[in-house]
Design a protein around this motif. Structure first.
Motif, PDB file in Angstrom:
ATOM      1  N   UNK A   1      44.078  40.201  43.401  1.00 55.43           N
ATOM      2  CA  UNK A   1      42.970  39.658  42.619  1.00 55.43           C
ATOM      3  C   UNK A   1      43.135  40.086  41.162  1.00 55.43           C
ATOM      4  N   UNK A   2      43.234  39.096  40.266  1.00 58.44           N
ATOM      5  CA  UNK A   2      43.451  39.385  38.851  1.00 58.44           C
ATOM      6  C   UNK A   2      44.858  39.090  38.384  1.00 58.44           C
ATOM      7  N   UNK A   3      45.753  38.707  39.302  1.00 62.85           N
ATOM      8  CA  UNK A   3      47.111  38.341  38.897  1.00 62.85           C
ATOM      9  C   UNK A   3      47.063  37.076  38.047  1.00 62.85           C
ATOM     10  N   UNK A   4      47.759  37.080  36.909  1.00 61.81           N
ATOM     11  CA  UNK A   4      47.670  35.980  35.964  1.00 61.81           C
ATOM     12  C   UNK A   4      48.231  34.670  36.467  1.00 61.81           C
ATOM     13  N   UNK A   5      49.091  34.696  37.500  1.00 55.96           N
ATOM     14  CA  UNK A   5      49.699  33.459  37.982  1.00 55.96           C
ATOM     15  C   UNK A   5      48.810  32.727  38.986  1.00 55.96           C
ATOM     16  N   UNK A   6      47.736  33.361  39.408  1.00 57.85           N
ATOM     17  CA  UNK A   6      46.804  32.726  40.339  1.00 57.85           C
ATOM     18  C   UNK A   6      45.777  31.933  39.535  1.00 57.85           C
TER      19      UNK A   6
ATOM     20  N   UNK B   1      37.665  47.189  49.094  1.00 59.55           N
ATOM     21  CA  UNK B   1      37.353  46.215  50.142  1.00 59.55           C
ATOM     22  C   UNK B   1      37.448  44.785  49.611  1.00 59.55           C
ATOM     23  N   UNK B   2      36.956  44.559  48.396  1.00 53.18           N
ATOM     24  CA  UNK B   2      37.009  43.222  47.798  1.00 53.18           C
ATOM     25  C   UNK B   2      38.466  42.788  47.594  1.00 53.18           C
ATOM     26  N   UNK B   3      39.290  43.674  47.061  1.00 51.60           N
ATOM     27  CA  UNK B   3      40.704  43.353  46.839  1.00 51.60           C
ATOM     28  C   UNK B   3      41.410  43.056  48.156  1.00 51.60           C
ATOM     29  N   UNK B   4      41.124  43.848  49.169  1.00 48.01           N
ATOM     30  CA  UNK B   4      41.743  43.645  50.475  1.00 48.01           C
ATOM     31  C   UNK B   4      41.312  42.318  51.074  1.00 48.01           C
ATOM     32  N   UNK B   5      40.031  41.987  50.924  1.00 47.77           N
ATOM     33  CA  UNK B   5      39.515  40.725  51.452  1.00 47.77           C
ATOM     34  C   UNK B   5      40.172  39.528  50.747  1.00 47.77           C
ATOM     35  N   UNK B   6      40.408  39.655  49.452  1.00 48.57           N
ATOM     36  CA  UNK B   6      41.059  38.556  48.712  1.00 48.57           C
ATOM     37  C   UNK B   6      42.488  38.341  49.205  1.00 48.57           C
ATOM     38  N   UNK B   7      43.229  39.422  49.377  1.00 45.70           N
ATOM     39  CA  UNK B   7      44.626  39.298  49.809  1.00 45.70           C
ATOM     40  C   UNK B   7      44.712  38.711  51.212  1.00 45.70           C
ATOM     41  N   UNK B   8      43.686  38.921  52.030  1.00 45.98           N
ATOM     42  CA  UNK B   8      43.665  38.313  53.364  1.00 45.98           C
ATOM     43  C   UNK B   8      43.232  36.854  53.284  1.00 45.98           C
TER      44      UNK B   8
ATOM     45  N   UNK C   1      28.318  43.504  43.228  1.00 45.77           N
ATOM     46  CA  UNK C   1      29.574  42.828  43.535  1.00 45.77           C
ATOM     47  C   UNK C   1      30.129  42.062  42.341  1.00 45.77           C
ATOM     48  N   UNK C   2      29.254  41.475  41.511  1.00 43.56           N
ATOM     49  CA  UNK C   2      29.718  40.757  40.329  1.00 43.56           C
ATOM     50  C   UNK C   2      30.470  41.694  39.388  1.00 43.56           C
ATOM     51  N   UNK C   3      29.918  42.852  39.158  1.00 40.56           N
ATOM     52  CA  UNK C   3      30.561  43.831  38.283  1.00 40.56           C
ATOM     53  C   UNK C   3      31.898  44.300  38.866  1.00 40.56           C
ATOM     54  N   UNK C   4      31.919  44.487  40.185  1.00 44.21           N
ATOM     55  CA  UNK C   4      33.146  44.948  40.816  1.00 44.21           C
ATOM     56  C   UNK C   4      34.234  43.870  40.796  1.00 44.21           C
ATOM     57  N   UNK C   5      33.861  42.616  40.984  1.00 41.91           N
ATOM     58  CA  UNK C   5      34.835  41.526  40.895  1.00 41.91           C
ATOM     59  C   UNK C   5      35.399  41.447  39.484  1.00 41.91           C
ATOM     60  N   UNK C   6      34.524  41.609  38.486  1.00 45.57           N
ATOM     61  CA  UNK C   6      34.985  41.613  37.095  1.00 45.57           C
ATOM     62  C   UNK C   6      35.937  42.777  36.847  1.00 45.57           C
ATOM     63  N   UNK C   7      35.634  43.932  37.436  1.00 45.93           N
ATOM     64  CA  UNK C   7      36.543  45.082  37.327  1.00 45.93           C
ATOM     65  C   UNK C   7      37.900  44.760  37.943  1.00 45.93           C
ATOM     66  N   UNK C   8      37.883  44.127  39.110  1.00 46.11           N
ATOM     67  CA  UNK C   8      39.135  43.801  39.795  1.00 46.11           C
ATOM     68  C   UNK C   8      39.957  42.808  38.991  1.00 46.11           C
ATOM     69  N   UNK C   9      39.301  41.783  38.451  1.00 49.38           N
ATOM     70  CA  UNK C   9      40.018  40.761  37.690  1.00 49.38           C
ATOM     71  C   UNK C   9      40.671  41.334  36.436  1.00 49.38           C
ATOM     72  N   UNK C  10      40.004  42.291  35.800  1.00 51.29           N
ATOM     73  CA  UNK C  10      40.490  42.839  34.530  1.00 51.29           C
ATOM     74  C   UNK C  10      41.099  44.231  34.669  1.00 51.29           C
ATOM     75  N   UNK C  11      41.478  44.588  35.914  1.00 54.42           N
ATOM     76  CA  UNK C  11      42.219  45.833  36.191  1.00 54.42           C
ATOM     77  C   UNK C  11      41.501  47.073  35.660  1.00 54.42           C
ATOM     78  N   UNK C  12      40.217  47.127  35.900  1.00 52.06           N
ATOM     79  CA  UNK C  12      39.442  48.310  35.515  1.00 52.06           C
ATOM     80  C   UNK C  12      39.047  49.107  36.755  1.00 52.06           C
ATOM     81  N   UNK C  13      38.907  50.395  36.587  1.00 51.01           N
ATOM     82  CA  UNK C  13      38.426  51.266  37.652  1.00 51.01           C
ATOM     83  C   UNK C  13      36.953  51.565  37.407  1.00 51.01           C
TER      84      UNK C  13
END
Length: 285
Positions: free
Chosen positions: A124-129, A227-234, A184-196
């Motif tokens: 989640x957050x990879x530029x090619x997706x 969990x969000x990142x894992x769910x996306x990859x699945x 969850x919105x904040x966490x998705x934004x964190x995942x997309x922009x590679x923030x912890x």
């Protein structure tokens, strides 16, 4: 202590350029050309071998290739790098000149084997997706939000616009995929922009207010992010059509390069110190 004259006073200390090399074949002429100029000069090769340009090119078929821009290159140079880009150029040139069909066949054989969806990691957050894929995932993860996703490649910046945040159940936002302090919105934004994610508390210290890390809330937020990142990859590979499209995009952008294998065995290295003998790997380098 004693001093003496260096070897340069008694003998030649550098390799001289050997200009009287005997050429027995067109392959010898090619190696001599590469040694002296570092590139393929077919006119020079043909002259050394005593052949016409057509005969020299014919005898060196498979060892040299003529690129669509008119330059002759060795096989190790032409059949390396971005194979897909070269293949498309060769296919376009072959429509006008059938001679480039040989280039097309060689490039097709040199193309790396395409990776299958199970061999590709889509985070989640990879530029090619594509943004449409991320938007579909958000609808799956947090239905009812009405999302618009945008991406700026030059800044590697993702932006998430939520039209109907109130339409998403709070149980999904703050419990299943988020926390009370980091939804969850904040966490998705964190995942997309590679923030912890880090959660802070404000603490009064005399007349000042300072921020301190709330370790329990921070750990909880980071666990939900995982969990969000894992769910996306699945999720991303579950749909066959989407998986095939993403695999195609990945292979065209990243799995189309072939490293070049250099061969410096033909180099004579005029001017090199006669006391130095290079290994084959050093000549290749």
């Amino acid at each position: 202590n004693s001093a003496g004259k260096a070897a340069i006073f008694f003998r030649s200390t550098v390799r001289q350029a050997n200009m009287t090399v005997e050429v027995k074949s067109v392959q010898d002429a090619l190696l001599l050309c590469l040694d002296r100029s570092g590139s393929v000069d077919l006119n020079y090769v043909a002259a050394l071998a005593g052949l016409s340009l057509e005969d020299a090119a014919g005898q060196l078929r498979g060892q040299i290739y003529k690129s669509p821009d008119g330059r002759w290159q060795t096989a190790d140079e032409y059949l390396s790098g971005n194979i897909l880009a070269k293949l498309r150029e060769a296919e376009a040139a072959a429509e006008l000149d059938a001679a480039f069909t040989e280039n097309v066949q060689a490039l097709q054989e040199a193309m790396p084997q395409p990776l299958k969806p199970g061999e590709i990691r889509a985070s989640l957050g990879a530029g090619w997706i594509g943004t449409d894929v991320v938007g579909s995932f958000l609808q799956y993860l947090l239905p009812g939000g009405g999302y618009t996703v945008s991406y700026v490649p030059d800044l590697a910046r993702w932006t998430l616009d939520k039209k109907y945040k109130w339409g998403v159940p709070s149980g999904l936002l703050c419990q299943r995929w988020g926390t009370s302090r980091r939804d969850a919105f904040q966490l998705v934004d964190d995942a997309l922009n590679a923030r912890t994610p880090v959660v802070y508390d404000e603490v009064r210290d005399g007349g000042d207010t300072r921020r301190v890390i709330n370790r329990m809330e921070t750990v909880a937020a980071q666990a939900k992010l995982f969990e969000i990142k894992t769910e996306f990859e699945k999720w991303v590979w579950e749909d066959e059509e989407r998986a095939a499209l993403l695999a195609k995009i990945y292979n065209e952008r990243f799995n189309c390069f072939r490293p070049r294998c250099y061969d410096g065995s033909h180099l004579t290295l005029p001017g090199l110190n006669t006391d130095i003998t290079l290994r084959l790997c050093q000549k290749d380098a």
